[in-house]
Design an enzyme around this catalytic site. Structure first.
Site, PDB file in Angstrom:
ATOM      1  N   ASP A  71       7.993 -32.486 -29.544  1.00  0.00           N
ATOM      2  CA  ASP A  71       7.711 -32.712 -28.045  1.00  0.00           C
ATOM      3  C   ASP A  71       7.787 -31.410 -27.419  1.00  0.00           C
ATOM      4  OD1 ASP A  71      10.317 -32.977 -28.712  1.00  0.00           O
ATOM      5  OD2 ASP A  71      10.553 -33.934 -26.516  1.00  0.00           O
ATOM      6  N   GLU A 105      12.984 -34.867 -27.938  1.00  0.00           N
ATOM      7  CA  GLU A 105      14.124 -33.645 -27.466  1.00  0.00           C
ATOM      8  C   GLU A 105      14.188 -33.160 -26.211  1.00  0.00           C
ATOM      9  OE1 GLU A 105      16.595 -30.157 -27.629  1.00  0.00           O
ATOM     10  OE2 GLU A 105      14.747 -30.309 -27.108  1.00  0.00           O
TER      11      GLU A 105
END
Length: 379
Positions: free
Chosen positions: A78, A137
């Site tokens: 991400d 994250e």
């Protein structure tokens, strides 16, 4: 993407960048990674966790081998939103002037690609390699690495060493590795009062006065003087809110938010309890709500940091600094499993417009990652 370019870290980084994977990530970007890992002999498991608004989040666990030392690489696919003002499409993966541009090039699709390319250079018989990859994250980190650790525990998977590919390098590749991180806790303080007219203060109870007293005492706290590896813990007031639009009204409520970054002398729950005691001393009805993002951790210098340092020195000619600076990362969760350290690309452009990685650094990082794994397998 054809099998012929799978071991190429630049080609794989471009393919990953081309996937718009703003946190929470799922779908195509994991398809690309799985397609790169499967031909290398990895057994790939993908699953989603969580619900809106913080999910669903996709996670990937890939394992190759069953014997010998187990070396894990952890990271995330991400990315933060690109923002406006890029010189080119942030998801195009454009290469120019020796640099590869794109959101996630440094943080941290480039490192993920480098580790996959490194795995292709490491003998499958040397030991067990795994990748622990999340799509959560950069977001709340509630349904990513934590869920992966639970899945690993259910399957009896526990690495001996974990290398997190966060961009730790500062001025040049390999100048810094992280062997620890400070913990983080956010604390909300809600002080009730009694609303009233400012001309009749005896008929009201001003919560702002009480909140100021609470914050003044908190401001005077000295949590510690630091340690051999960590800077002093610190408390910052990050928000004040009263929400009072009227100049002649004593408000009925006042709120503050604190952020505490703390070293390994403290635990998040203990710090929250300390703040709550101060708040209740001034206002017994105050509501104190903590959210612990992660505890501080330290991996003492040893086999893992030695292997990373030796591999970096062999490739660059310089020895890295061991550091615990900066914010938090998913290493805070993984450190409960095994010795954990972080090492990755130069972080100068992470989260910025025109994020970019040097193409040469992707090849060099691949070489270093392969050497680290080989050294750890040898013991």
């Amino acid at each position: 993407m054809s099998a012929a370019i799978l071991p190429d870290p630049v080609a794989l980084t471009k393919a990953l960048i081309a996937c718009d994977s703003v946190t929470p990530a799922r779908g195509v970007v994991f398809d690309v990674l799985e397609a790169a890992l499967t031909p290398l002999g990895f057994a790939v498991e993908r699953f989603t966790a969580g619900e809106a608004p913080d999910g669903p989040v996709e996670n990937l666990l890939a394992v190759r081998g069953h014997d010998g030392p187990h070396v894990a690489f952890a990271g995330h696919l991400d990315v933060v939103p690109p923002g406006a003002g890029w010189s080119a499409d942030p998801f195009a993966g454009e290469e120019r002037g020796g640099l590869l541009y794109g959101r996630g090039a440094v943080d941290m699709k480039g490192a993920v690609a480098a580790f996959v390319a490194a795995a292709a250079q490491v003998s499958a018989d040397a030991g067990t390699l795994s990748l622990i990859i999340t799509g959560d994250e950069e977001g709340p980190a509630l349904h990513g690495t934590r869920a992966l650790i639970e899945r690993m525990a259910a399957r009896g998977i526990r690495p001996d060493f974990c290398l997190v590919g966060e961009p730790t390098s500062v001025a040049r590749l390999g100048d810094t590795i992280k062997i620890g991180r400070r913990g983080s806790v956010n604390i909300w303080i809600d002080v009730p009062g009694q609303q009233g007219h400012v001309a009749y203060p005896h008929l009201a109870d001003n919560p702002i006065t009480r909140l100021i007293a609470i914050l003044a005492e908190i401001e005077g706290l000295v949590l510690d003087d630091g340690t051999d590896w960590f800077q002093p813990s610190n408390i910052e007031v990050t928000d004040l809110n009263v929400g009072n639009p009227a100049h002649n009204v004593i408000p009925g409520r006042a709120q503050a938010r604190l952020s505490i970054r703390f070293n390994d002398l403290h635990r998040g729950a203990d710090l929250a309890a300390r703040i709550e005691a101060i708040a209740h001393k001034h206002t017994p009805a105050a509501i104190v709500t903590p959210l612990i993002s992660g505890e501080a951790f330290l991996t003492q210098p040893g086999a893992l940091s030695d292997a990373i340092g030796d591999a970096i020195e062999a490739a660059t000619g310089t020895r890295p600094e061991l550091s615990t600076s900066g914010g938090t990362s998913d290493a805070r969760f993984l450190s409960v499993l095994c010795p954990t350290a972080e090492f990755g690309l130069v972080n100068a452009t992470m989260h910025k417009l025109d994020e970019a990685v040097a193409v040469a650094d992707l090849h060099r990082l691949t070489e270093i990652y392969a050497d680290i794994a080989t050294r750890l397998f040898r013991g």
